[in-house]
Design a protein around this motif. Structure first.
Motif, mmCIF file in Angstrom:
data_model
loop_
_atom_site.group_PDB
_atom_site.id
_atom_site.type_symbol
_atom_site.label_atom_id
_atom_site.label_comp_id
_atom_site.label_asym_id
_atom_site.label_seq_id
_atom_site.Cartn_x
_atom_site.Cartn_y
_atom_site.Cartn_z
ATOM 1 N N ALA A 89 0.848 -1.190 0.000
ATOM 2 C CA ALA A 89 0.000 0.000 0.000
ATOM 3 C C ALA A 89 0.887 1.246 0.000
ATOM 4 O O ALA A 89 1.942 1.250 0.631
ATOM 5 C CB ALA A 89 -0.896 0.001 1.232
ATOM 6 N N PRO A 90 0.479 2.290 -0.697
ATOM 7 C CA PRO A 90 1.280 3.517 -0.722
ATOM 8 C C PRO A 90 1.453 4.104 0.683
ATOM 9 O O PRO A 90 0.589 3.974 1.535
ATOM 10 C CB PRO A 90 0.463 4.473 -1.593
ATOM 11 C CG PRO A 90 -0.607 3.678 -2.206
ATOM 12 C CD PRO A 90 -0.756 2.411 -1.455
ATOM 13 N N ILE A 91 2.587 4.734 0.891
ATOM 14 C CA ILE A 91 2.871 5.396 2.163
ATOM 15 C C ILE A 91 2.985 6.892 1.898
ATOM 16 O O ILE A 91 3.745 7.323 1.051
ATOM 17 C CB ILE A 91 4.167 4.842 2.789
ATOM 18 C CG1 ILE A 91 3.960 3.371 3.185
ATOM 19 C CG2 ILE A 91 4.585 5.677 3.988
ATOM 20 C CD1 ILE A 91 5.187 2.702 3.760
ATOM 21 N N ASP A 92 2.218 7.667 2.639
ATOM 22 C CA ASP A 92 2.218 9.115 2.498
ATOM 23 C C ASP A 92 3.572 9.662 2.941
ATOM 24 O O ASP A 92 4.045 9.388 4.044
ATOM 25 C CB ASP A 92 1.087 9.699 3.360
ATOM 26 C CG ASP A 92 1.016 11.201 3.251
ATOM 27 O OD1 ASP A 92 1.777 11.875 3.986
ATOM 28 O OD2 ASP A 92 0.216 11.697 2.436
ATOM 29 N N GLN A 93 4.203 10.459 2.095
ATOM 30 C CA GLN A 93 5.544 10.976 2.362
ATOM 31 C C GLN A 93 5.582 11.937 3.548
ATOM 32 O O GLN A 93 6.572 11.991 4.274
ATOM 33 C CB GLN A 93 6.107 11.661 1.106
ATOM 34 C CG GLN A 93 6.390 10.680 -0.010
ATOM 35 C CD GLN A 93 7.470 9.676 0.367
ATOM 36 O OE1 GLN A 93 8.599 10.040 0.635
ATOM 37 N NE2 GLN A 93 7.108 8.410 0.394
ATOM 38 N N THR A 94 4.526 12.697 3.780
ATOM 39 C CA THR A 94 4.478 13.614 4.919
ATOM 40 C C THR A 94 4.443 12.835 6.224
ATOM 41 O O THR A 94 5.156 13.157 7.183
ATOM 42 C CB THR A 94 3.252 14.539 4.819
ATOM 43 O OG1 THR A 94 3.290 15.213 3.560
ATOM 44 C CG2 THR A 94 3.215 15.546 5.948
ATOM 45 N N VAL A 95 3.635 11.787 6.255
ATOM 46 C CA VAL A 95 3.543 10.939 7.447
ATOM 47 C C VAL A 95 4.871 10.217 7.668
ATOM 48 O O VAL A 95 5.355 10.104 8.795
ATOM 49 C CB VAL A 95 2.377 9.937 7.310
ATOM 50 C CG1 VAL A 95 2.353 8.953 8.463
ATOM 51 C CG2 VAL A 95 1.060 10.681 7.198
ATOM 52 N N LEU A 96 5.488 9.767 6.587
ATOM 53 C CA LEU A 96 6.776 9.089 6.689
ATOM 54 C C LEU A 96 7.848 10.035 7.241
ATOM 55 O O LEU A 96 8.618 9.658 8.122
ATOM 56 C CB LEU A 96 7.210 8.538 5.335
ATOM 57 C CG LEU A 96 8.575 7.873 5.311
ATOM 58 C CD1 LEU A 96 8.635 6.682 6.252
ATOM 59 C CD2 LEU A 96 8.933 7.474 3.891
#
Length: 141
Positions: A107-114
């Protein structure tokens, strides 16, 4: 996707990763895929010519991939180490500490959250494959 995660999709020119069993039968492949139950130590005699070891995470609850990564990095494997499967944003920092340098999450991972997750802890408490200096070593020189 962004640089923080180093997303990898199998490119057409990339050599496909073979199973550990297939590799051991004919060890000329440069890319191997380890499933959760595979023993990473079987690769130790072959590390010099491997360019990719992809480690499967069938479930985020299955931590065997972390151990496989540490075994390979501590044995001197310097090629690409990819976490593939059920990889969650909260696990990426720990996976990096174990030696993973690329990721292929289901599943894609949000870059801001990462970015927030990676910046959450500025100190570490033990040595790992990422060679960050533990906080106790800073304190005690």
């Amino acid at each position: 996707m962004g640089d923080l995660l180093n997303y990898r999709d199998a490119a057409p020119q990339e050599q496909p990763a073979v199973t550990l069993e297939a590799f051991l039968d004919q060890p000329d492949a440069g890319a191997v895929r380890l499933e959760a139950g595979d023993d990473a130590r079987a690769l130790l005699p072959h590390l010099a010519h491997l360019t990719l070891v992809e480690i499967a995470f069938p479930s985020f609850r299955d931590g065997r991939g972390y151990s496989a990564a540490r075994i390979l990095r501590e044995a001197g494997y310097a090629g690409e180490l990819r976490a593939q499967g059920d990889v969650l944003v909260d696990q990426v920092a720990f996976m990096r500490r174990c030696g993973f340098d690329s990721f292929a999450p289901e599943a894609p991972i949000d870059q801001t959250v990462l970015a927030a997750a990676l910046a959450r802890y500025d100190a570490v408490y033990q040595r790992a494959a990422d060679e960050r200096v533990p906080v106790w070593q800073h304190r005690h020189g």
